[in-house]
Scaffold this motif. Sequence first.
Motif, PDB file in Angstrom:
ATOM      1  N   CYS A 101       0.839  -1.211   0.000  1.00  0.00           N
ATOM      2  CA  CYS A 101       0.000   0.000   0.000  1.00  0.00           C
ATOM      3  C   CYS A 101       0.871   1.257   0.000  1.00  0.00           C
ATOM      4  N   SER A 105       0.862   4.059  -2.814  1.00  0.00           N
ATOM      5  CA  SER A 105       0.705   5.475  -2.512  1.00  0.00           C
ATOM      6  C   SER A 105       1.724   6.301  -3.304  1.00  0.00           C
ATOM      7  N   PHE A 228      -3.475   8.927  -0.299  1.00  0.00           N
ATOM      8  CA  PHE A 228      -4.016   8.452   0.970  1.00  0.00           C
ATOM      9  C   PHE A 228      -3.613   9.319   2.159  1.00  0.00           C
TER      10      PHE A 228
ATOM     11  N   THR B 147      -8.847  -4.303   2.903  1.00  0.00           N
ATOM     12  CA  THR B 147      -7.853  -3.437   2.269  1.00  0.00           C
ATOM     13  C   THR B 147      -8.516  -2.548   1.225  1.00  0.00           C
ATOM     14  N   LEU B 151      -8.499   1.430   1.678  1.00  0.00           N
ATOM     15  CA  LEU B 151      -7.838   2.329   0.729  1.00  0.00           C
ATOM     16  C   LEU B 151      -8.839   3.343   0.173  1.00  0.00           C
ATOM     17  N   PHE B 155      -8.687   7.391   0.639  1.00  0.00           N
ATOM     18  CA  PHE B 155      -8.727   8.230  -0.558  1.00  0.00           C
ATOM     19  C   PHE B 155      -9.792   9.308  -0.418  1.00  0.00           C
ATOM     20  N   PHE B 205      -5.366  -2.174  -7.796  1.00  0.00           N
ATOM     21  CA  PHE B 205      -5.597  -3.025  -6.629  1.00  0.00           C
ATOM     22  C   PHE B 205      -5.045  -4.420  -6.881  1.00  0.00           C
ATOM     23  N   VAL B 208      -1.490  -4.265  -6.399  1.00  0.00           N
ATOM     24  CA  VAL B 208      -1.131  -4.228  -4.978  1.00  0.00           C
ATOM     25  C   VAL B 208      -1.139  -5.648  -4.416  1.00  0.00           C
TER      26      VAL B 208
END
Lengths: 425, 742
Positions: A101, A105, A228, B147, B151, B155, B205, B208
């Motif tokens: 994450c 970012s 974020f 998650t 996120l 945001f 995503f 990620v």
Amino acid sequence: MATMAKVGPWASSSAERAVEGNRPYHSDPMDWHGPGAADRKRRVFEWRVLLWSLVFPPKRHRISLTVPGLFLMGLSVGIGTAAYNTASNILFITLSLLLACLLLSGLLSWFNFMGTCWRLRPSGAWRAGHETLVTIEVENRKGWLPSYSLWFELATQPRHLPPPEKPEKEMKMREILAAAEKFVTRGRIFLRERLEPRGAATLDWGVKPTRRGEAVVELGAVGSLFPFGFLRKNIGTALKQTVLVWPAQVEYQWTGAVSDHAGASGQRTARAGTGDDLLALRKYEQGDSHRLIHWKASARLGKLMIRQFAAESHDGYVLRLDTPAAVWTRPEQFELLCSFVGTLAEDLYASGRLRGITLNGGPLLETRRIRDLEAVLDELARLQPVEEPGAASGEWGAAKNVITFAPEGARGITAHVDGRQTASA
Amino acid sequence: MSTAAKPRQLNLDELRRLKWLLGGAMALVSLWTVFFLDVEALGLVAVTGSVILAALVWPQLPGRVPALVWKLSVPAIIVAMAADFYFSPDTLPVLIRLAILLVFYRTVSYRRKREDLQLIVLSMFLVVVAGVLTSALGFAFLLLLFTACGLGFLFVITLIDASETEGSRTPEAETAWTRLDWRRFFARLRGVADWRLLAFAATLFTAVVAMSGLLFLIIPRFELASGFFLDRYITRKSRTGFTDTVKFGDVSELIRDESVAMRVDLSDTTGLRESPYWRLVVLDEYTPEGFKVSAGLKGELIRGQRVTQQLRGRQIGREVNAVGGTWTFYIEPGVSRFLPLPGSYSTLRMREVSPLQFSPGHRVVALRTEPMTMTAFQLDEVELTPLLTDARFPQLLKAARETPPAGTGQYRYDPGVNLRGPSGEANEAVLNRVVAEITGGAEMPVEEFTRRAIIWLQSRHAYALSARLPAGLGKDDIVRWLDSNEPGFCEYFAASLTVLARAAGHPARVVAGFHGGVLNGFENYYMVRNSDAHAWAEVYDGKTAWVRADPTPGAVNTPAEIAAQAARQQQDSSWSARVDSLRVLWYRRIVNFDSRAQVQMLDSVKTFTTDSGVALRARFDEFSKRLKDWLQQPWDAARAGRTAGLLAGVVALGWLLARLGQWGWLRWRLWRRPQSFDPVRQKAGRWLSRMRQSTQDRLPGAEDGEVIHDLRRLRYGRRETWPEPRGVFRRAKQARRSARSR
């Protein structure tokens, strides 16, 4: 104070630029800056450069952790420690997800800045003590990704700072820094709505300059917390523009002494002015009033033509300003002088009674148009005491209706016409 | 103001509503994970989840709660926590309940940024603790969901931060977002959503998740400390039937449970000819309620405790008929602290260093405490045999007969416990009568007695999951059942055989565990369910071994029966087996992924890369050789012509394909954004770049300025104001040529 107005796609603003004039391509003073600026030199791709940029940020790029970011780092360290302590793969998965994450970012932050560019445009006239606007134009040149949450850090300060006052006692660091910041005005303006792909926006920063003279307006950095709020990314720009700050306007008293040499009324002069008689037609120049456009002549000639009228047959004044350092010893009084002269010049111009101004024996600067007046104010903005002012010469050396200035006491200024006091500030 | 179209984006109130929605979803996901935990909090989760759902749907509800209630909430939570700590024996369930309350409080109250971050942390605590304690497959899914919600939540918080203006707002304006109509809100969401952005977000995503998987694989592993720390703060009980005391009916209760108790991965399923008996616990002491682990055996286990990762089962070098390769066991939490052992083994290897209690004579291995998470271990060189060699037992029994153990040494192992059965005249009378009936008064070896006893039992009793005990005073339950014709379950049969053997003077004991299982057709592992729970007996053969004897009707005892059963071995290929195979993959690849597995993975990657490189190189060498041979063949005009023609054809085809691709690309761009695509503008742009390069190092002339001006008009200006493009491009070409010559 920051306001925002939208303009259309950047292509049209460039179109306006394209039809403005025959300025050489590479000397455009309003260049775009930022990752999306088209004027940036395209470097040859090198792996070495790319890998190094992943490890070490480019020049003037700053990335710092916010409080949530610090907390996230702490949480990652804690989970990592627990994972190693217990050899629990669940904690390793959680740690991997947290680190991923963080990487995401950074990647999104890079995407956010990619394709954005900006330029700085201090707009309007700058005058000490008057609020003015600094405009930032931002464009997003990405094809389909918007940009979010940008802010712009601006600062303005005089270009030539006055010498620091000698401190009576030893100053602490905080005091030294405060003294250095005394003349700097800082501000941060936010782009609150998202910037659409291939969109543009304009932000205004209201600033009130305090001192006359040359000032530097700087766009120090463009930053964002996107996406974020873990990382605060700042791209330093070092984008500067120098502006001239005119003297402040001041209150003065006009006693209204009339000169001895009033001319006959109705007498035409061969000088352009605000009279009723048409003197000539000339080409349109920026700043001319649209009411003066001669439409028939413009249509015939295929270009904009302006009616030029003869001046009224009353005597205009000439402002003669000499600034010997021996006479003008006090800086505050000198500033008042510049402000007084500027204000008086504007008032006289507005009433059509200003012929021109001469500074320190220099040539007469005639004030026929608004642009001439602006040039005078520019000169006043730069004016400093001189050692030996030049002697008056030329046609106006023996002219009448010359307003001169002299100090009055420690703080005042008086204006004299032909030796008689006519105004004071 | 510009005349450009107003951008489609959510306003501040809509963003706040979206934040509320995401925060609530995140909280519900974290509460959902509590269902995996075996803590007394399900009622609390149900209540808090319902209230959170109500607050999600009607966000104005929390605003109607009096301010006093909000102020008293925190002290109430503190008081509740203190009381919970006082009354609860374990710490971790209290912390989990506290976290639930805090998540609930934060979710239903109107939050600012700091409180939003608190909600994320509290929810994450619940998710991580649940995952760490259970290692369940569902945790992976919930972690991904959490998650994604987290996120998105962060945001939206960032966007709200950027959108909020300075200056205070009225209370009505602050809560205006709670009064938005849901339908309109979702319509706005639909209007704002851009499929490209959504696809981009989904791709990111996925990236990620992939990145976290890669990080998970490459993070170096080394164990710093032993043991899992959280298990000290929570106690767990095993299922009845696999504890130290097994009452009659305990095992049969399990038979009604179809959930999987353990999964056994075999590296080599060939050679497996029988359904294994998975020994968990040996119950050697008889009580009227049932059998239990004797104090002496418990003492032996405690004395045999050591903190280790590996145990030796057999002597090195002994010849055995090992099957199955390496057996990897994944035991669900709550089954038992005793480890299931299908037979003799050479090595038992745990996932990490753990405190193990070990009795080699009884072939029993147990963890010190009930495990909270899935337990995994491996066995090497497993031999499936009905015999359990115990060389010490004859000496111990002889010594015990000669010198009965003193009463004070109650934790010293007493082999005589294997001969003690129901006492009392009535019990003994029945047992002696039955033994006489079985033996006919003759002396016979143990094997023969066991066989006849099994036949006798099966002839009088049928198998049933429920047993009705006949009435009778003065006799134990098992004796009464033995003497009747009532049907019974495996425990009764095993217990009956044990007491009969003991009455006949043969040491015997009851063993509880599992029998059989089903092979999962997807991942080739054994699924052993709780319904496979079983009890059987072991009878001492009078020499050095205990022999397994399963008197339950339907059990197989002879090699012929075993072979027949192996032939009927089924594979489970149902949907539940498919889903279950995911769990094994989860255990195999994720939960059990340790430094050894990491090294193996790196080795396999290295081997694959090396082999691929070698194969590629070999192919390239072969191709080079063939090309060289072809080139060295004699050339003539015809051959040269054919080759040239072929080459020209390939080049022409490539050029044609490139042009076609370019044409298709230009057409697509023109279709997509006709207003921005104009070949004249494109060409003017290209010429401007060239002119910029050519005028970079010198002052531009007047002609250059005029050409550049016209090019810029073509590039940026309105079509009506264009000069003739061809002429402009011609002049640009000339200017550039002359610039070069200067």
